[in-house]
Design a protein around this motif. Structure first.
Motif, PDB file in Angstrom:
ATOM      1  N   GLU A   1      -0.012  17.929   9.566  1.00 38.57           N
ATOM      2  CA  GLU A   1      -0.440  16.578   9.946  1.00 38.57           C
ATOM      3  C   GLU A   1       0.751  15.750  10.415  1.00 38.57           C
ATOM      4  N   ALA A   2       1.895  15.863   9.747  1.00 41.92           N
ATOM      5  CA  ALA A   2       3.086  15.116  10.137  1.00 41.92           C
ATOM      6  C   ALA A   2       3.562  15.537  11.522  1.00 41.92           C
ATOM      7  N   VAL A   3       3.572  16.842  11.771  1.00 37.29           N
ATOM      8  CA  VAL A   3       3.981  17.350  13.087  1.00 37.29           C
ATOM      9  C   VAL A   3       3.012  16.867  14.159  1.00 37.29           C
ATOM     10  N   SER A   4       1.725  16.880  13.847  1.00 43.38           N
ATOM     11  CA  SER A   4       0.713  16.425  14.800  1.00 43.38           C
ATOM     12  C   SER A   4       0.919  14.955  15.173  1.00 43.38           C
ATOM     13  N   LYS A   5       1.292  14.132  14.196  1.00 41.02           N
ATOM     14  CA  LYS A   5       1.545  12.715  14.467  1.00 41.02           C
ATOM     15  C   LYS A   5       2.691  12.548  15.464  1.00 41.02           C
ATOM     16  N   LEU A   6       3.754  13.337  15.269  1.00 40.76           N
ATOM     17  CA  LEU A   6       4.907  13.223  16.172  1.00 40.76           C
ATOM     18  C   LEU A   6       4.597  13.805  17.545  1.00 40.76           C
ATOM     19  N   GLU A   7       3.693  14.781  17.596  1.00 46.82           N
ATOM     20  CA  GLU A   7       3.235  15.281  18.899  1.00 46.82           C
ATOM     21  C   GLU A   7       2.508  14.174  19.657  1.00 46.82           C
TER      22      GLU A   7
ATOM     23  N   ARG B   1       0.845  -1.185   0.000  1.00 45.95           N
ATOM     24  CA  ARG B   1       0.000   0.000   0.000  1.00 45.95           C
ATOM     25  C   ARG B   1       0.884   1.240   0.000  1.00 45.95           C
ATOM     26  N   GLN B   2       0.469   2.224  -0.767  1.00 47.29           N
ATOM     27  CA  GLN B   2       1.239   3.457  -0.847  1.00 47.29           C
ATOM     28  C   GLN B   2       1.189   4.183   0.496  1.00 47.29           C
ATOM     29  N   LEU B   3       2.360   4.604   0.976  1.00 43.54           N
ATOM     30  CA  LEU B   3       2.448   5.304   2.248  1.00 43.54           C
ATOM     31  C   LEU B   3       1.869   6.703   2.101  1.00 43.54           C
ATOM     32  N   LYS B   4       1.006   7.077   3.003  1.00 40.87           N
ATOM     33  CA  LYS B   4       0.424   8.414   2.981  1.00 40.87           C
ATOM     34  C   LYS B   4       1.538   9.445   3.098  1.00 40.87           C
ATOM     35  N   LEU B   5       1.413  10.555   2.358  1.00 35.28           N
ATOM     36  CA  LEU B   5       2.483  11.547   2.309  1.00 35.28           C
ATOM     37  C   LEU B   5       2.837  12.078   3.693  1.00 35.28           C
ATOM     38  N   ALA B   6       1.842  12.373   4.501  1.00 27.97           N
ATOM     39  CA  ALA B   6       2.111  12.903   5.840  1.00 27.97           C
ATOM     40  C   ALA B   6       2.881  11.898   6.692  1.00 27.97           C
ATOM     41  N   ASP B   7       2.587  10.592   6.512  1.00 25.96           N
ATOM     42  CA  ASP B   7       3.303   9.558   7.261  1.00 25.96           C
ATOM     43  C   ASP B   7       4.764   9.495   6.820  1.00 25.96           C
ATOM     44  N   ALA B   8       4.996   9.642   5.520  1.00 28.79           N
ATOM     45  CA  ALA B   8       6.370   9.621   5.015  1.00 28.79           C
ATOM     46  C   ALA B   8       7.152  10.815   5.539  1.00 28.79           C
ATOM     47  N   VAL B   9       6.510  11.973   5.579  1.00 28.09           N
ATOM     48  CA  VAL B   9       7.161  13.175   6.108  1.00 28.09           C
ATOM     49  C   VAL B   9       7.459  12.998   7.597  1.00 28.09           C
ATOM     50  N   ALA B  10       6.490  12.449   8.332  1.00 25.05           N
ATOM     51  CA  ALA B  10       6.683  12.237   9.766  1.00 25.05           C
ATOM     52  C   ALA B  10       7.839  11.281  10.025  1.00 25.05           C
ATOM     53  N   ALA B  11       7.947  10.224   9.217  1.00 29.62           N
ATOM     54  CA  ALA B  11       9.025   9.251   9.391  1.00 29.62           C
ATOM     55  C   ALA B  11      10.388   9.899   9.148  1.00 29.62           C
ATOM     56  N   GLN B  12      10.475  10.715   8.096  1.00 30.93           N
ATOM     57  CA  GLN B  12      11.751  11.371   7.809  1.00 30.93           C
ATOM     58  C   GLN B  12      12.087  12.412   8.876  1.00 30.93           C
TER      59      GLN B  12
END
Length: 234
Positions: A58-64, A12-23
């Protein structure tokens, strides 16, 4: 859908925000954002990652949510030091009869506000004494024990400059624990230099009467110190 015949699940394609959060998480773990752990503004981050503001938010929110980032209203967004996986180790380190983690929780609550208050209330005598302490602590051949003493004197003098009697009383309780903590980290390579740089930034802001700058500098200084201790514990 899982295939029993091949044992393979479709990718499954990784959601863009998830990829940004991972990096972003990887950059944080590598210390990319420096000792203070302060991240650029979300607008700047979005430009650097080449994504939209909504995706970055969204990426920042995930890491929060994961406890990797924390937002301080009016100050900025910071990487958490120690990171969640190191917090358990911090609980095992003592600073007198309390843990190092407990010590830093109280210092975070007290010292940035004390520095901001001192910026508004400091006297010429306060500045003269703070500059003298800092000058002595920056001596090339200073011994660890002497620096530990001067380190406490510097922070204590800021508390005194706040001209708040309750802050002074609270810091009297912290003092002995602060000394124990300092003795644990003073031998870390570069610790004295980083501490002096942090002290200089705090003093500069206080001297300029810049309350927000003093609060921010004190917060950065504490994050740098906590990060060193977390790394020492790892």
């Amino acid at each position: 859908m899982f295939s029993a015949q091949t044992g393979i699940e479709p990718v499954r394609q990784l959601k863009l925000a998830d990829a940004v959060a991972a990096q972003l998480e990887e950059l944080i773990q590598k210390g990319h954002f420096g000792d203070g752990g302060r991240l650029p503004a979300e607008r700047k981050l979005a430009e650097q990652f080449g994504v939209g503001r909504g995706t970055m938010r969204e990426a920042v929110s995930k890491l929060e949510t994961l406890g990797i980032l924390v937002k301080n209203q009016g100050v900025g967004t910071f990487a958490v030091y120690p990171p969640p996986q190191a917090a358990g180790r911090m609980l095992m380190l003592t600073a007198g009869d309390v843990t190092a983690l407990e010590l830093f929780e109280v210092r975070y609550a007290l010292e940035p506000e004390a520095a901001a208050t001192a910026a508004a209330r400091r006297t010429k005598a306060d500045l003269t004494e703070l500059r003298g302490i800092l000058k002595r602590s920056m001596a090339a051949a200073i011994e660890g024990a002497e620096f530990v003493s001067l380190d406490f004197q510097f922070h204590n003098r800021i508390i005194q400059a706040s001209n708040n009697r309750l802050m002074r009383r609270l810091y009297e309780q912290i003092g002995p624990h602060h000394a124990v903590y300092s003795e644990k980290v003073i031998a870390i390579p570069g610790r004295i230099e980083r501490a002096c740089e942090g002290h200089q930034r705090i003093l500069n802001a206080i001297a300029q009467g810049d309350a927000e700058g003093a609060r921010s500098a004190a917060l950065d200084h504490l994050r740098s110190a906590e990060r060193d201790l977390a790394l020492e514990a790892s």
